[in-house]
Scaffold this motif. Sequence first.
Motif, short mmCIF file in Angstrom:
data_model
loop_
_atom_site.label_atom_id
_atom_site.label_comp_id
_atom_site.label_asym_id
_atom_site.label_seq_id
_atom_site.Cartn_x
_atom_site.Cartn_y
_atom_site.Cartn_z
N LEU A 174 -5.09 7.20 -6.93
CA LEU A 174 -4.07 6.17 -7.19
C LEU A 174 -2.89 6.70 -8.00
CD1 LEU A 174 -6.42 3.19 -8.07
CD2 LEU A 174 -5.47 3.79 -5.84
N GLU A 175 -3.01 7.93 -8.49
CA GLU A 175 -1.95 8.52 -9.30
C GLU A 175 -1.75 9.98 -8.91
OE1 GLU A 175 -2.98 7.89 -13.38
OE2 GLU A 175 -2.95 5.70 -13.22
N GLU A 224 3.46 17.44 4.51
CA GLU A 224 3.74 16.91 5.84
C GLU A 224 2.63 16.00 6.34
OE1 GLU A 224 4.40 20.19 8.43
OE2 GLU A 224 6.30 20.76 7.52
N LEU A 225 1.43 16.21 5.79
CA LEU A 225 0.28 15.45 6.24
C LEU A 225 -0.62 15.13 5.06
CD1 LEU A 225 -1.40 14.42 8.76
CD2 LEU A 225 -2.61 16.62 8.63
N VAL A 226 -1.10 13.89 5.01
CA VAL A 226 -2.14 13.48 4.05
C VAL A 226 -3.30 12.92 4.85
CG1 VAL A 226 -2.76 11.87 2.21
CG2 VAL A 226 -0.53 13.01 2.16
N THR A 227 -4.51 13.31 4.49
CA THR A 227 -5.70 12.78 5.14
C THR A 227 -6.64 12.21 4.08
OG1 THR A 227 -6.88 14.90 5.04
CG2 THR A 227 -5.56 14.46 7.02
N GLU A 276 -5.62 -1.25 -3.30
CA GLU A 276 -5.19 -0.64 -2.04
C GLU A 276 -3.67 -0.50 -1.94
OE1 GLU A 276 -9.05 -1.85 0.73
OE2 GLU A 276 -7.17 -2.98 0.92
N PRO A 277 -2.88 -1.47 -2.40
CA PRO A 277 -1.42 -1.24 -2.38
C PRO A 277 -1.01 -0.04 -3.23
CG PRO A 277 -1.89 -3.58 -2.63
CD PRO A 277 -3.19 -2.87 -2.78
N ARG A 278 -1.69 0.21 -4.34
CA ARG A 278 -1.40 1.40 -5.16
C ARG A 278 -1.75 2.68 -4.42
NH1 ARG A 278 -4.40 1.37 -10.57
NH2 ARG A 278 -3.17 3.28 -10.83
N LEU A 279 -2.84 2.66 -3.66
CA LEU A 279 -3.21 3.82 -2.86
C LEU A 279 -2.12 4.12 -1.82
CD1 LEU A 279 -5.30 5.95 -1.91
CD2 LEU A 279 -6.15 4.20 -0.32
N VAL A 280 -1.66 3.09 -1.13
CA VAL A 280 -0.60 3.28 -0.13
C VAL A 280 0.67 3.81 -0.78
CG1 VAL A 280 0.91 2.05 1.48
CG2 VAL A 280 -1.55 1.57 1.46
N GLU A 281 1.02 3.28 -1.93
CA GLU A 281 2.21 3.74 -2.64
C GLU A 281 2.05 5.20 -3.08
OE1 GLU A 281 5.81 4.14 -4.23
OE2 GLU A 281 5.13 2.35 -3.14
N SER A 282 0.88 5.57 -3.55
CA SER A 282 0.62 6.93 -4.00
C SER A 282 0.76 7.92 -2.84
CB SER A 282 -0.78 7.01 -4.60
OG SER A 282 -1.03 8.27 -5.18
N ILE A 283 0.24 7.56 -1.69
CA ILE A 283 0.32 8.43 -0.52
C ILE A 283 1.75 8.50 0.00
CG2 ILE A 283 -0.37 8.60 1.91
CD1 ILE A 283 -3.15 7.56 0.91
#
Length: 240
Positions: free
Chosen positions: A115-116, A124-127, A140-147
């Motif tokens: 989350l941080e 270029e890619l996050v998995t 979950e919104p924090r996870l999306v923002e972090s990614i």
Amino acid sequence: MFHPKGPSFVELMRQGLSSVERGYDLLAPKFDYTPFRTPDDVLKASVEQAGPPGSVASALDVCCGTGAAMRHLRALCHERVVGVDLSQGMLDEARQRLADAPGSAALEWVRGDALELPWREEFELVTSFGAFGHIPEEDEPRLVESIHRVLKPGGRFLFVTGKEPSRLRPGYWMAKAFNAAMRVRNAVWDPPFVMYYLTFLLPRARALLETRGFHVEVRRDALPEKYARHGLCVVLATRQ
């Protein structure tokens, strides 16, 4: 339990009464012999959706565990592959297990919180595979923002998910019962151990990503049939 080299029931109980970080430190040496590890055929098929070998410069695997996905990502990337995990024990196992991983990309391991994430527009890619159960729904919104933050413009977030299973299936109620037991455990025992089933599913995951500005593509036929028939699919979310 699960496998002759896997953890015993007592070891799993000890893990479950620890924090997430400490629990996975304890489980790390035997993690690959549990059903919690994402199968290699799922990882291989998923990573292939990102392109042919050598076509990506840099990738980040979030909650990398013992590095199973990183083994596949190294062949995909030609510069660097980074694994981040909360558990130092899991990172230490990953470092050992990937010593012979094919490919030329530099491998890096970072202890950190999904989350941080401490990067900005570097990949270029996050998995992420098999980790969403450790992210409470409210985070979950924090996870999306972090990614979103760590991806370069045009970068992609690749993961496996599915729709909520039918309530007519026994597995649905088993998962709900486990989640209820975990909430009771966390209400009466400290430190909490965050692990829930049926999380970051479609269509909620898609809505969260699109709200943050991702273009979302759901590939329902990307996985082997034995997984696809249970509704699992690969999602590629591109940062605009």
